[in-house]
Every structure is written in structure tokens, then in C-alpha cells.
Design an enzyme around this catalytic site. Structure first.
Site, PDB file in Angstrom:
ATOM      1  N   LEU A 154       6.431   2.657   3.411  1.00  0.00           N
ATOM      2  CA  LEU A 154       5.441   2.401   2.706  1.00  0.00           C
ATOM      3  C   LEU A 154       5.666   3.278   1.165  1.00  0.00           C
ATOM      4  CD1 LEU A 154       1.981   3.078   4.742  1.00  0.00           C
ATOM      5  CD2 LEU A 154       3.239   0.730   4.120  1.00  0.00           C
ATOM      6  N   CYS A 155       4.975   2.761   0.363  1.00  0.00           N
ATOM      7  CA  CYS A 155       4.994   3.417  -1.175  1.00  0.00           C
ATOM      8  C   CYS A 155       4.901   4.670  -1.020  1.00  0.00           C
ATOM      9  CB  CYS A 155       4.170   2.638  -1.860  1.00  0.00           C
ATOM     10  SG  CYS A 155       4.055   3.266  -3.751  1.00  0.00           S
ATOM     11  N   PRO A 156       5.757   5.588  -1.673  1.00  0.00           N
ATOM     12  CA  PRO A 156       6.591   5.376  -2.789  1.00  0.00           C
ATOM     13  C   PRO A 156       7.984   5.095  -2.297  1.00  0.00           C
ATOM     14  CG  PRO A 156       6.279   7.530  -2.753  1.00  0.00           C
ATOM     15  CD  PRO A 156       5.297   7.082  -1.501  1.00  0.00           C
ATOM     16  N   ASP A 190       6.711  -3.423   2.893  1.00  0.00           N
ATOM     17  CA  ASP A 190       5.315  -2.984   2.232  1.00  0.00           C
ATOM     18  C   ASP A 190       5.289  -3.952   1.086  1.00  0.00           C
ATOM     19  OD1 ASP A 190       3.500  -1.930   0.615  1.00  0.00           O
ATOM     20  OD2 ASP A 190       4.521   0.033   0.248  1.00  0.00           O
TER      21      ASP A 190
END
Length: 83
Positions: free
Chosen positions: A19-21, A46
Site C-alpha cells: 500500500l501507499c507509499p 493499490d
């Protein structure tokens, strides 16, 4: 489905399951190792990459070629530009 006439990537980076980042952090690391003009394909699960990648490319002065959904994954193409 892929947009027509995308170049063959010089490197593919698979960030699936993160997932981000993380996808953008790993993209930044991968781009640093590429020569100017090289094309990087980033594969991600994502959906945030659809907005994050174009913004990151603009901020870092790289060319965002395309980002699109391909099945369960997102594919994002960029070309490294010099600064």
C-alpha cells in the site's frame, strides 16, 4: 486494457500487495538506477497508484505515459527524464 502503442519497458517493478507509499518509494528507487529515457512499468494492486503516479511523475519531472487497470492489478508506465 492497455492503451495502444506503449513502449516495451526496460524494467518492470512489481509492488503487488503493498500500500501507499511503498509503490512510489520503490518507483523512486528503481528510477534512480535507470538511464535517462528508460521506461519503467510499475505493477500495483493499490488503486491509489492511479492518482499518485501521475502526480509523482510531474513533481519529479519524469514523463507519465499511462496508468490503467489490468485485471486485479494496476499498470503504470513512465519514462525517466533528466532534470
Amino acid at each position: 486494457m492497455a492503451p495502444p502503442s506503449l513502449p516495451t519497458p526496460d524494467r518492470t517493478l512489481d509492488t503487488s500487495g503493498t500500500l501507499c507509499p511503498f509503490p512510489i518509494v520503490e518507483t523512486a528507487r528503481a528510477v534512480r538506477a535507470l538511464p535517462e529515457g528508460a521506461v519503467l512499468l510499475v505493477v500495483a494492486t493499490d488503486p491509489g497508484i492511479a492518482t499518485d503516479m501521475p502526480m509523482w511523475c510531474r513533481a519529479m519531472h519524469h514523463e507519465h505515459l499511462a496508468t490503467f487497470k489490468d485485471g486485479a492489478a494496476w499498470k503504470s508506465y513512465l519514462r525517466k527524464r533528466g532534470r
